[in-house]
Design an enzyme around this catalytic site. Structure first.
Site, PDB file in Angstrom:
ATOM      1  N   TYR A 197       0.860  -1.379  -0.033  1.00 55.23           N
ATOM      2  CA  TYR A 197       0.224  -0.028   0.070  1.00 55.23           C
ATOM      3  C   TYR A 197       0.879   1.098   0.025  1.00 55.23           C
ATOM      4  O   TYR A 197       1.635   1.642   0.896  1.00 55.23           O
ATOM      5  CB  TYR A 197      -0.935  -0.072   1.269  1.00 55.23           C
ATOM      6  CG  TYR A 197      -2.063   0.849   1.648  1.00 55.23           C
ATOM      7  CD1 TYR A 197      -2.072   2.038   0.496  1.00 55.23           C
ATOM      8  CD2 TYR A 197      -2.957   0.865   2.692  1.00 55.23           C
ATOM      9  CE1 TYR A 197      -3.348   2.864   0.556  1.00 55.23           C
ATOM     10  CE2 TYR A 197      -3.859   1.819   2.840  1.00 55.23           C
ATOM     11  CZ  TYR A 197      -4.108   2.710   1.906  1.00 55.23           C
ATOM     12  OH  TYR A 197      -4.935   3.636   2.006  1.00 55.23           O
ATOM     13  N   LYS A 210      -1.479  -1.454  -4.164  1.00 55.48           N
ATOM     14  CA  LYS A 210      -2.340  -0.268  -4.186  1.00 55.48           C
ATOM     15  C   LYS A 210      -1.759   1.122  -3.979  1.00 55.48           C
ATOM     16  O   LYS A 210      -1.213   1.260  -3.018  1.00 55.48           O
ATOM     17  CB  LYS A 210      -3.523  -0.604  -2.877  1.00 55.48           C
ATOM     18  CG  LYS A 210      -4.609   0.464  -2.995  1.00 55.48           C
ATOM     19  CD  LYS A 210      -5.058   0.952  -1.742  1.00 55.48           C
ATOM     20  CE  LYS A 210      -5.725   2.127  -2.011  1.00 55.48           C
ATOM     21  NZ  LYS A 210      -6.191   2.994  -0.800  1.00 55.48           N
TER      22      LYS A 210
END
Lengths: 305, 305, 305, 305
Positions: free
Chosen positions: A135, A163
């Protein structure tokens, strides 16, 4: 095909006025997303106010989401805390509670280097057997997952996907190109406003916070892009650009954190999905004047009658 | 006179090779500081690698420090985690374990505004009856406690003092001047290298990480400044400037976090205070080559024979 | 249709070994671009090392470009210096020398606010009658032209267009949407690697520095996007992504400035377009080892046999 | 003793309402400083709005200052423009006009590395025979002169001194310590609020913009510190801290640039030293309401009856 694709919204965590979790509203939030056709759910992301919740609350949030979802779509779980061993602890809870993948940031508060960040992910992978999604969110952790870091982790099989909430789509594009030959890796954008373009350049999905307000829009855009209908997808993206303007309404009076997620909660309340627009302490709720401006935009984009 | 003054070092948390807390070394660390004449102890500060420790470890660290100290000096306890309610939870544990004051940063990971930061401190004050010290450390939390924020909190009686690790001594000076009439407020610098000057401009104390390596030096400088012997204090400060160069030895190979606290641990090991220079994961320990450079500096400043 | 569209590369300024301008190489640089089918030329942009050139050199550069171009395509001229009146002075020289439009940044070195930046453009517009293109390049001027600033200037008719080198494509998208009804405004991206996507979302052109090395690639991509052939444009963009990796070869040994434009000059020398890869002082030229790496990439993308 | 020591204010450049230089006011500005007992004058520093002035204006400013000063104190001249050869050009004009030393920043707009910055100074030294003072002002040039850069230049004899406007007094302290054995080097602080402390740690002088409003205060503080009267110097510094609050009065309505130098000009107008508080375009002048607040502070510190 990579493990996960499509529209995977970070799920808002509704609160009662006393700051406790409002589970009935949470159920409606999840059902609204599933009704909208989303391809996965990301609980305990930044949009969920994850760092405001302690271990017990996080466990309850995951378990509730797993129960409501009942296997319909995969569930990603954010395991977000400052350092490695604390993340491992959250990861074990997440796995036990039914997560399909965990989402891991770089360490924060602590100052670490890219090689230390790589080790951070390696230690987590060693400690638990579950797909890990990297992330990249420098606006919160204040360090970038550099292209080389992500690609090293992906090639070693440490991370299954990325992500990207960095806003640096050029870097995402290079990561996607570096990993183009590897069917096991996916890259999703965390942007709400550059989704058609991210998909056009090869992103495998999108994690849009504002899909809590309008899941259909993002699913429609995904389907149009899958069908190669770029011009129509752009029209839908531009409608969602208009909607996304709600995130700046309270900015100035309050912080980017309160103004953004707070506007999602406010819109969801106006749409009858949740009961309050309460934000976790010490964040501030949007007020009546700001709510009126949110509603005006909801009407403008056809969500409110 | 304000509640606390003098030299209050942030105490290093020694680790065993397996990353568990090395309590015998921790005892020696505390005794070494107390022998050096420090006026207080700050456990679970950034130098303690606080965010790497979970709730149980933090509790054990506080209790051990309280037991070893046995009332000799006041103990400040860092209650450092991203958000308000999690900080309140740590605060209650700290108070129960015998803390004399708690040390609180702005929220992190979450993005908040100055008014929300003020509320953050107010909520904590409401929840627990113990002196609160505001901790300004933008290098870790990525937001500054602005002068107006600190002074508002001080004037409302929410905070009893400020630990300023921002490097912005001009701002600290204005805070000290704004609060000059209030005997209940104190301001301490977190700098290791601008201590004589900070005391000269009115700071009430200093919180120097490297005092774990050389407590006598900081106590000597404090005493000289109390006696108005500025020139002699400067000589001592300049010796400590030389010592402080250890923090950059490993920089480049590793991060600022590892290089700084890692150099303290390495020096403490060379001085026989602790057993290993192990850093919490995913940070990196200083290696043999770097240790030799640390030792050369220790000899240069007269700490190693 | 807006005033200017298409591929408008910022033209490299070749230097002799003694740092003087190499006009024969400059001629070949311009002819190479025109042969490549570009739709305009942007002289004295950041890629031209504009701030290294004094008034006399800038005048000579403009006049030479105007003469070589001989009316074939429009010429934008960068009028880049720290403050308003100095920019006005450059603007008058540029207009007299035959510029079709001028390109203006926010003030730099001086610290100004968004309202002062708006006034900066207004003063320039008042002083000279020529189309003004706003140049958003925070990496050099260290302040962003905010969406509201650009749109205010566009709606007042102060600026005819935007060259966006900020990397913030989401902001560019909002500007394009805000001005969508106004045929007199254009927005171009300064990116080399997000061009197909920028055009897909409505950008009217691209200002790619690396088009000095490969103008055909960008013209091809432009034509494909105009024809709605997004997938084929993406293939071309991905080839150019590979080429763009030259800009990082010398990074670390030298600065981003030297490494970037220096790699363009090095590639242009290898391709026989210019004679030296000399960079203006105190920047550093790419060395032999770095040149070999540039050449390997040129071969990889089919530019060098 | 180093070449220059003491209080060397950066001289404000007064403007007429039409933005031209107001030479009679400039004469009074210079005489006010000299009457105040300053030890040197720094014309064309950031406080002079140097980057707003073109070559001809700069020449006129230097010549006027040299004429008014008439050899009473040394004159430093800022030669501030983005790149090496343009700085060399300004340097030659400055020397010809009677400068005793030139003040040089790192390149700006252009992105350069520390080794390139070192070369920048070397090229200038090669081109002109005059003492060079390094000017560390990251808030304007957006890069720090690192300790190693400054010390390398000092040890090579390239720079005679440092004017440190970085706010990083710890770094200044290390530079002073590194050069402690070298009588030819001096380091001055550009701070207005940490002057007693900078002098206490070994700085050889101070370059305070607000000395244009109150030169006597800074000269008094210098004299007290020279006499070892630290406590009395602190009292004077604290009075000047109060005065310095004028720089924030217009902040928010306008930029840091306009608010700071604008407040100096406004105060100087109130004190009868200059005729207008006009700022160079596109900066904004302080308005009547802000002037009233400036005047209140002037009265508070005893400068206005």
């Amino acid at each position: 095909m990579p493990l996960f694709t499509g529209v995977v919204p970070p799920v808002v965590t509704p609160l009662n006025a006393d700051y406790s979790i409002d589970f009935p509203s949470f159920t409606r939030t999840l059902e609204n997303l599933l009704d909208g056709g989303v391809h996965g759910l990301f609980v305990l992301g930044s949009t969920s106010e994850v760092v405001f919740h302690d271990e017990a609350e996080r466990k309850a949030i995951i378990e509730h989401a797993v129960k409501v979802n009942n296997g319909r779509v995969p569930i990603f779980v954010g395991v977000i805390d400052p350092t490695t061993d604390r993340v491992i602890n959250h990861s074990k809870i997440a796995k036990a509670a039914g997560a399909d993948a965990i989402v891991v940031t770089a360490p924060f508060y602590a100052r670490t280097s890219q090689p230390e960040i790589i080790d951070h992910f390696r230690y987590i992978k060693d400690a638990i057997d579950i797909p890990i999604i990297a992330y990249d969110i420098p606006v919160c952790v204040h360090i970038k997952l550099e292209r080389k870091t992500t690609v090293t982790l992906a090639r070693e099989g440490i991370v299954a996907g990325l992500k990207d909430s960095s806003g640096d789509d050029g870097n995402l594009r290079y990561v996607l190109r570096d990993m183009a030959g590897d069917a096991n890796f996916f890259g999703m954008t965390g942007s709400e406003i550059m989704v058609d373009t991210a998909l056009a350049m090869g992103a495998h999905g999108v994690v849009p916070g504002i899909a809590n307000v309008d899941p259909h829009g993002y699913v429609k855009m995904w389907n149009l892009m899958q069908a190669g209908k770029h011009a129509e997808a752009r029209v839908e993206q531009e409608r969602l650009l208009k909607l996304f303007e709600i995130v700046w309404i309270a900015l100035g009076r309050t912080s980017a954190g309160s103004a953004g997620v707070g506007s999602f909660k406010t819109a969801m309340r106006s749409l009858g999905i949740i009961t309050t627009n309460r934000m976790a302490r010490p964040q501030r709720d949007l007020n009546a004047e700001e709510t009126a401006k949110v509603d005006a935009i909801l009407r403008d984009v056809g969500l409110l009658g």
